[in-house]
Design a protein around this motif. Structure first.
Motif, short mmCIF file in Angstrom:
data_model
loop_
_atom_site.label_atom_id
_atom_site.label_comp_id
_atom_site.label_asym_id
_atom_site.label_seq_id
_atom_site.Cartn_x
_atom_site.Cartn_y
_atom_site.Cartn_z
N VAL A 82 0.82 -1.21 0.00
CA VAL A 82 0.00 0.00 0.00
C VAL A 82 0.85 1.26 0.00
O VAL A 82 0.58 2.22 -0.72
CB VAL A 82 -0.96 -0.01 1.21
N VAL A 83 1.92 1.28 0.81
CA VAL A 83 2.69 2.52 0.99
C VAL A 83 3.95 2.55 0.14
O VAL A 83 4.81 3.39 0.33
CB VAL A 83 3.07 2.71 2.48
N ASN A 84 4.04 1.66 -0.83
CA ASN A 84 5.26 1.52 -1.64
C ASN A 84 5.72 2.82 -2.26
O ASN A 84 6.91 3.09 -2.36
CB ASN A 84 5.03 0.47 -2.72
N ARG A 324 -0.63 -3.80 -5.47
CA ARG A 324 0.81 -3.81 -5.71
C ARG A 324 1.45 -2.44 -5.56
O ARG A 324 2.55 -2.20 -6.01
CB ARG A 324 1.10 -4.34 -7.11
N GLY A 325 0.74 -1.53 -4.93
CA GLY A 325 1.32 -0.20 -4.73
C GLY A 325 0.29 0.85 -5.05
O GLY A 325 -0.88 0.56 -5.28
N ILE A 326 0.69 2.12 -5.14
CA ILE A 326 -0.25 3.20 -5.40
C ILE A 326 0.28 4.07 -6.51
O ILE A 326 1.46 4.08 -6.84
CB ILE A 326 -0.48 4.08 -4.15
N GLY A 327 -0.63 4.80 -7.09
CA GLY A 327 -0.25 5.83 -8.03
C GLY A 327 -0.28 7.16 -7.33
O GLY A 327 -0.42 7.24 -6.12
N SER A 328 -0.17 8.23 -8.09
CA SER A 328 -0.23 9.57 -7.50
C SER A 328 -1.67 9.90 -7.16
O SER A 328 -2.61 9.21 -7.54
CB SER A 328 0.32 10.59 -8.49
N ARG A 329 -1.83 10.98 -6.44
CA ARG A 329 -3.17 11.41 -6.09
C ARG A 329 -3.90 11.81 -7.36
O ARG A 329 -3.40 12.55 -8.19
CB ARG A 329 -3.11 12.59 -5.12
N GLN A 330 -5.13 11.30 -7.53
CA GLN A 330 -5.86 11.52 -8.76
C GLN A 330 -6.47 12.91 -8.80
O GLN A 330 -6.89 13.44 -7.80
CB GLN A 330 -6.97 10.46 -8.90
#
Length: 364
Positions: A82-84, A324-330
């Motif tokens: 989550v915090v990758n 598998r992780g996060i992207g930037s804030r949408q």
């Protein structure tokens, strides 16, 4: 089959699967330590990841520090996923970091408000624009104060066992006795028992391996003098002074927390009523109260449930969180659900109770 005998060759192929023992020792995974000068002396923080990325800033509870409170939780496999792509900043209260020297005689320990202000020093030192706060117990109270005073710098809050009120007479009296022993450099059985109760609640119903690990930690690895100063600051805490104001025309003139809050507790915790009271002082459109069943020390005993709630909470803040992780804030809020709607996905999950207003459900 009955009577079948395994020969040596067959036995050599057997692999025992033994879970690694829980340890509170530092392993370096929490990042690079930095020392930040503040008006109240140096503060130790640990940083991992790129500070230009979205930031999660943690603050620990009584008797713990960034390692003992958060290292295992942030190493939990699902949490790492989550915090990758976040930058993680862990902040320690003065003198609470691992191996800290005894604070000098005559040192005036910062109040809870002043502890909150030290976060500004860390923020400026690391050039952080804003952050998601993640606090437990005392640390939750510190971050709630910071969010109230500096709302533009806090994107959201995840708070475990947060108290919003002054210490009661029973807490104050019990802790004054503990403080007397701690300041003399003595960790008494009574003080250890209090810390165990503070973190676990109903000890006999909690994970006994964890109970043993934490009891040994409190008995052997704490600087009593430094802890006594922190405990004294905590029992002298002022009320947060926040109110639940529902009139949109009056909200701008009152003291309140203005970001989304995930307010977590556990059904074996001694702090359930504190979290209910705190929730009753939050804007109901911004707050979600979550109680996890059959545990006391929630980050250690039920990390998977906390991680899943945190993942949904981040989605509600506009982060594209994936397994598998996060992207930037949408940029498009329409593309994600609100935090309250996302967390409703957990309502049917076993052993979790979630509501926006626990005051309406006294049996929760």
């Amino acid at each position: 089959m009955p009577g079948e005998v395994l020969d040596d060759a067959e036995l050599r192929q057997v692999q025992l699967s033994v879970a690694p023992s829980r340890t509170l020792s530092e392993d370096g995974s929490t990042g690079t330590k930095v020392t930040v000068d503040t008006p109240h002396g140096p503060v130790t923080a640990a940083v991992s990841g790129d500070p230009t990325r979205p930031v999660i800033l943690s603050y620990h509870d009584l008797g713990l520090n960034h390692v003992t409170n958060f290292q295992a939780f942030f190493l939990y496999p699902e949490m790492r996923n989550v915090v990758n792509n976040f930058c993680i900043v862990h902040v320690n209260a003065p003198g609470q970091e691992e191996g800290a020297p005894t604070l000098p005689e005559g040192y005036v320990y910062p109040t809870m408000e002043e502890l909150a202000d030290t976060i500004t020093c860390v923020k400026n030192h690391l050039h952080l624009r804003s952050f998601i706060g993640f606090g437990v117990g005392l640390g939750a109270n510190v971050l709630a104060r910071y969010a109230t005073k500096y709302p533009n710098y806090v994107d959201a809050l995840v708070l475990v066992n947060c108290s919003s009120t002054q210490a009661g007479w029973i807490e104050w009296g019990y802790q004054k006795l503990n403080i007397r022993h701690l300041r003399s450099g003595t960790m008494t059985t009574g003080t250890v028992d209090y810390l165990m109760w503070h973190h676990f609640g109903k000890l006999e119903e909690c994970n006994q391996d964890l109970v043993t690990v934490y009891r040994q930690h409190f008995e052997r690895a704490i600087n009593p003098t430094n802890l006594g100063l922190l405990v004294d600051s905590y029992i002298r805490r002022s009320d947060l002074g926040i109110v639940r104001e529902l009139d949109p025309n009056k909200k701008k003139d009152v003291r309140m927390i203005r970001c989304q809050v995930l307010n977590i507790t556990a059904n074996l915790s001694p702090h359930i009523e504190d979290t209910v009271t705190f929730n009753g002082r939050l804007d109901p459109t911004l707050a979600t109260w979550m109680k996890i069943q059959d545990v006391g020390l929630v980050l250690d005993e039920a990390p998977g449930k906390v991680v899943e709630a945190f993942r949904l909470f981040l989605q509600g803040q506009g982060y594209a969180v994936h397994s598998r992780g996060i992207g930037s804030r949408q940029g498009s809020i329409a593309s994600v659900t609100s935090s309250t709607t996302s967390l409703r996905d957990l309502r049917e999950a076993r052993d979790i109770h979630i509501t926006e207003n626990p005051l309406q459900n006294p049996t929760a």
